[in-house]
Design an enzyme around this catalytic site. Structure first.
Site, PDB file in Angstrom:
ATOM      1  N   GLY A 290       0.832  -1.208   0.000  1.00  0.00           N
ATOM      2  CA  GLY A 290       0.000   0.000   0.000  1.00  0.00           C
ATOM      3  C   GLY A 290       0.862   1.252   0.000  1.00  0.00           C
ATOM      4  CB  SER A 291       0.195   4.581   1.471  1.00  0.00           C
ATOM      5  OG  SER A 291      -1.164   4.565   1.108  1.00  0.00           O
ATOM      6  CB  THR A 292       4.632   1.543   3.064  1.00  0.00           C
ATOM      7  OG1 THR A 292       3.516   1.279   3.891  1.00  0.00           O
ATOM      8  CG2 THR A 292       5.846   1.805   3.932  1.00  0.00           C
ATOM      9  CE  LYS A 294      -0.034   6.525  -2.043  1.00  0.00           C
ATOM     10  NZ  LYS A 294      -1.097   7.024  -1.152  1.00  0.00           N
TER      11      LYS A 294
END
Lengths: 571, 412
Positions: A290-292, A294
């Site tokens: 997920g966002s990690t 990014k």
């Protein structure tokens, strides 16, 4: 009567003598065969039934933490064995042994009825139980002293330590990875014994002593490990989560200071561990980051100069890629943002734009460089590589999802290593748990683990990413991770778990990965919680669940390691 | 000569005496002493484990051996023939003892059979005595029937019923081995006494049938009996003892592992110091050792038969035959079982195996043989018995003998 006349007693006695001699001759013939022609066969049978080869295992090396605290040691135990020939009443003997050994009487009785001179009833029985059995004075029951692996801290660091089996062979974790070091060299005992196993005087006896194993010092800090486990168990319990993991690492060296995985187990009772307990979620559970992820996309964009530091993106609530719409997690547009804002606010739309500028080949290159899709090579068992699809295999929408961590999967350890690489000014460390092997018992110098790091991004890019991650903590989603007086950078991640039919609503893995620095990178820490359940009206975000845990563990580690304050504050 | 013998029954063996006297004495002394050594070698481990004293068995064996040699010495130099008159009484007493064994309170059970009587300090096996009582009984009656033995009734009565009663009492213990020995001895005595071939054939046939029935009716006997044919079928149970015996023998090879160096005696070979002592001899002294024992018994058979042949009276001849037969049947049954060509019947090896009653009584019996030997003629050219029916063949005039009825042979 005429016949009898010829048939004198003399004749009959001669006949008798001939019969006797014939009997003796038959016996002689048989003895000659047995003792000459077949002698070798029977002599071999004799050796086969009397000579036993026993493997002598050397004392297993202890396992210590980085400061010399005991994590795995050996203590006295005994194997209880039976000589069934000497047992007159197997049923009663089995009945008396059963409660002490915790076995079923019928199981023990079956062993006691074996037609053999030696059979184990129970291995590695604790001395308390052994003394209890000795007091019963059972005929035909005897004991062999043994050393049994003992983990004095119970569940502490269980996944990292693993455990050793009944023959002191490493079966999981460090016990398995460094089994060759720990177990030493097995010796051999060749003994010619009677059916009960007692050596026969004048019989074959040769002993080749075992070499004891070397002690091993881990990079684990027992206190930080304990703190990480306490906090992990607490948050898992508070949010009724499936489990979770925490890793505390030194970003410069790759030394793992703590590695916690919940649910845990007690390696002293490794026989009753379930598969779920045995799963080391830190290295063995694969999920979409997920966002990690990014931070990888942002790092790549900066390193490739695909984006300027001050370039402003106008971010709507939605973006269309390959005819499909992708939106923000909260459905709100993030306005005008630089790359820093995109990461700090965890904008999906902004990250997709960064990804599109990079293109799939360059994005793939950096994802690979940061370690996705391959194992870190950590010296633990059960590590998974995760899945990073080859660019050729990407779908039309992959260029939208992979930049923000969907359609790609990895482990908690891989993600903490990404953060560690950024904190370590662009050099990705080699995660490991072995600090050194103490060879002093064999008169040799200690062997220290030599970790090699690899450059992933330039120092300049890393510095900019550090600033972006500091912003994330100071102004963005990571506010709950702030620690006064220290430079803290981090990134939240809330990923949906995918089932067989796509993403499952409400099944999330929330993550916070960050680092602590005082101008010198000190700690890289990740907290990952599997399927937390909502406790109130507020939605489940990494910011509220994982970030506080990160802060608690980080603060404790700072105190424990006496890390001086310092570093860049908020800009 | 005969008269002189009668007057001087306690005559010393002199140079005049036939060679069989010293041959027999030498063999028996050698076997007994060797036996004592081997019993110690084979038993010390078991003795230490079971009684805490390595010398437990050997001390007892030595005491019984001394008793046996004393008995042998006395009987060799005494005229024991008066016991003929008490043959019936001795028979009845022995039968009584055998019956006593079966009664709870007197008998001592061991290994599923009660064979011993416990008289305070002394424990003995009445069946060992029974064999001698039976020999005496049979010799006494058969000696009287040398003219009439051709008749079935004369041959059978009262020897066969006497044997039958004892056989039943012994089988009730149960002790198949001793029963077989007694049957063999009676058969051989009837043979030498002059029974008709067809009578002997009938007896032998019915004996085989009886043994077959006895074996078939008792489960353990059948497995015991058949296991020797293929011990590997069940090496842990019925075949265990014979396999352990063969392993001991084979381990010995040509000359053995040396005195005291047997490994099989360490609880692998059951009855190592009793029924299977030959296996330990084979392990410690190899084929050389076992052949020496076999040859010793061959020489003993020769000496025994020669003594019987040269006995001065028909009674003496039958006694000599009975004792020699008893020793030899036992030796063959034992060595056959140890080497795996005969079923295991639980028979000790005479003079060698551990067993006080057996050793002392067998030694004493040898004393009787020696006594007969010391009266023997210098050649086997005919018996000095007025009524010897072999006279015709030898063509000699018999020397009259006081107590012997002088009759003529029955003619057809």
């Amino acid at each position: 009567m005429a016949a009898r006349r010829k048939d004198s007693a003399q004749t009959r006695l001669f006949l008798l003598l001939i019969v006797f001699i014939a009997g003796l001759a038959a016996i002689s013939a048989r003895l000659v065969v047995v003792q000459s022609v077949e002698a070798k066969k029977f002599a071999a049978l004799a050796i086969g039934q009397r000579v036993r080869e026993v493997e002598l295992s050397g004392e297993r090396g202890n396992i210590y933490d980085r400061n010399g605290a005991e994590l795995a040691v050996n203590r006295d135990a005994a194997s209880v064995y039976a000589t069934p020939y000497y047992i007159d009443d197997p049923a009663t003997t089995a009945f008396k042994l059963a409660p002490i050994l915790g076995q079923k009487p019928s199981d023990i009785e079956a062993k006691l009825r074996e037609k053999t001179g030696f059979i184990y009833v129970a291995r590695q029985v604790d001395m308390d139980a052994v003394n209890e059995i000795k007091a019963l004075k059972l005929k035909g029951i005897n004991y062999l002293p043994e050393r049994k692996r003992y983990y004095p801290n119970g569940t502490l660091a269980a996944h990292a330590l693993g455990f050793a089996g009944i023959d002191n062979q490493g079966l999981a974790g460090v016990e398995s990875v460094y089994d060759n070091v720990l177990k030493g060299k097995a010796g051999k005992l060749l003994v010619e014994g009677d059916p009960a196993g007692a050596p026969i005087p004048g019989g074959i006896y040769s002993r080749q002593d075992a070499t004891e194993g070397d002690p091993v010092y881990l990079t684990i800090d027992k206190d930080i490990q304990y703190k990480a486990e306490v906090e992990l168990n607490k948050v898992v319990k508070d949010y009724s989560a499936q489990g979770g993991s925490i890793i505390v690492m030194n970003p410069k060296t790759g030394e793992i200071l703590a590695l916690a995985s919940a649910p845990g187990f007690d390696p002293n009772n490794y026989g009753s561990i379930t598969d779920l307990q045995l799963l080391d979620r830190a290295v063995g559970q694969v999920y979409e980051p997920g966002s990690t992820a990014k931070v990888i996309t942002a790092s790549a964009a900066l390193e490739e100069k695909a984006v300027g530091l001050d370039e402003v993106f106008s971010l709507p609530a939605e973006i269309t890629v390959a005819g499909q719409q992708f939106g923000e997690y909260d459905g709100e547009g993030k306005g005008d943002q630089t790359i820093s804002g995109i990461v700090a606010l965890s904008s999906n739309v902004g990250t997709i734009e960064l990804g599109q500028r990079l293109g799939k080949d360059r994005l793939y290159k950096y994802m690979t460089a940061f370690g996705l899709g391959s194992t870190t090579g950590v010296d633990l068992t059960g590590e998974e590589a995760g899945i990073l699809p080859e660019p050729d295999d990407w779908s039309d929408t992959s260029i939208a999802t992979i930049p923000y961590g969907q359609g790609v999967s990895g482990t908690t350890l891989q993600m903490v290593n990404v953060v560690a690489a950024i904190a370590n000014n662009g050099k990705k460390p080699q995660p490991h748990v072995l600090k050194r092997v103490d060879r002093s018992a064999h008169g040799r110098a200690s062997e220290t683990f030599k970790a090699k790091d690899s450059r992933v991004i330039s120092e300049e890019t890393a510095g900019r990413m550090q600033e972006i991650m500091i912003d994330t903590v100071e102004k963005g989603t990571g506010k709950n991770a702030r620690i006064a007086g220290y430079e803290v950078g981090g990134k939240t991640g809330t990923a949906q778990k995918s089932g067989p039919d796509g993403y499952v609503a409400g099944k999330l893995i929330v993550t916070f990965a960050g680092y602590v620095s005082n101008l010198d990178p000190q700690l890289a820490i990740i907290v990952s919680i599997d399927e937390p359940q909502a406790t109130g009206p507020q939605p489940l975000y990494a910011a509220t669940i994982a970030a506080p845990v990160f802060r608690d563990v980080a603060e404790f580690s700072i105190k424990r390691l006496k890390i001086a304050p310092g570093g860049r504050g908020p800009r | 000569m005969a008269k002189r013998a009668a007057k001087q029954p306690a005559r010393r063996a002199t140079a005049e005496t036939g060679g069989s006297y010293y041959l027999l004495l030498g063999i028996v002394v050698a076997l007994s002493l060797f036996g004592v050594v081997m019993v110690f070698s084979a038993s010390h481990a078991t003795a230490l484990a079971d009684y805490g004293d390595s010398f437990y068995f050997i001390k007892k064996q030595l005491v019984w051996m001394i008793f046996g040699f004393v008995g042998m010495f006395i009987l060799a130099r005494t005229d024991w023939r008066f016991v003929r008159r008490y043959a019936v009484i001795l028979y009845v007493i022995t039968a009584g003892l055998l019956a006593m064994v079966l009664v709870t309170g007197y008998g001592i059970a061991a290994n599923g059979a009660s064979r011993w009587i416990d008289l305070g300090p002394v424990r003995f096996q009445p069946s060992e005595i029974a064999k001698f009582a039976l020999i005496l009984f049979a010799a006494t009656y058969l000696a009287k029937k040398r003219e009439s033995i051709g008749e079935w009734r004369e041959m059978a009565m009262p020897v066969l019923p006497a044997f039958g009663v004892m056989a039943i009492l012994i089988m009730l213990q149960p002790d198949l081995g001793t029963t077989l020995i007694a049957a063999g001895v009676i058969f051989i005595m009837l043979l030498v006494a002059g029974a008709r071939w067809r009578h002997l054939l009938a007896l032998g046939g019915s004996a085989v049938a009886a043994v077959a029935v006895l074996i078939a009716t008792e489960g353990y006997r059948l497995t015991r009996f058949t296991s020797f044919l293929n011990p590997w079928k069940d090496p842990q149970n019925s075949g265990f003892q014979i396999i352990q015996s063969l392993i001991a023998l084979g381990s010995g090879h040509w000359v053995g592992v040396g005195l005291g160096m047997s490994k099989q005696k360490f609880f692998y070979l059951p009855a190592a110091h009793t029924d299977f002592i030959l296996a330990i001899i084979g392990e410690e002294f190899g084929l050389l050792g076992t052949m020496a024992v076999v040859v010793a018994f061959g020489v003993l058979a020769y000496a025994g038969v020669k003594i019987a042949l040269r006995a001065t009276t028909h009674f003496d001849r039958l006694i000599a035959t009975g004792i020699t037969a008893m020793i030899m049947v036992q030796a063959i049954l034992n060595m056959g079982a140890v080497s795996g060509i005969l079923p295991i019947t639980g028979v000790p090896l005479p003079f060698v195996s551990y067993g006080g009653t057996s050793l002392s009584f067998t030694l004493a019996a040898v004393g009787v043989l020696l006594n007969i030997a010391s009266h023997e003629r210098k050649s086997n050219e005919g018996i000095i018995d007025a009524s010897d029916y072999f006279r015709g063949r030898n063509g000699r005039t018999p020397v009259p003998r006081a107590r012997s009825g002088r009759g003529t042979r029955a003619t057809s």
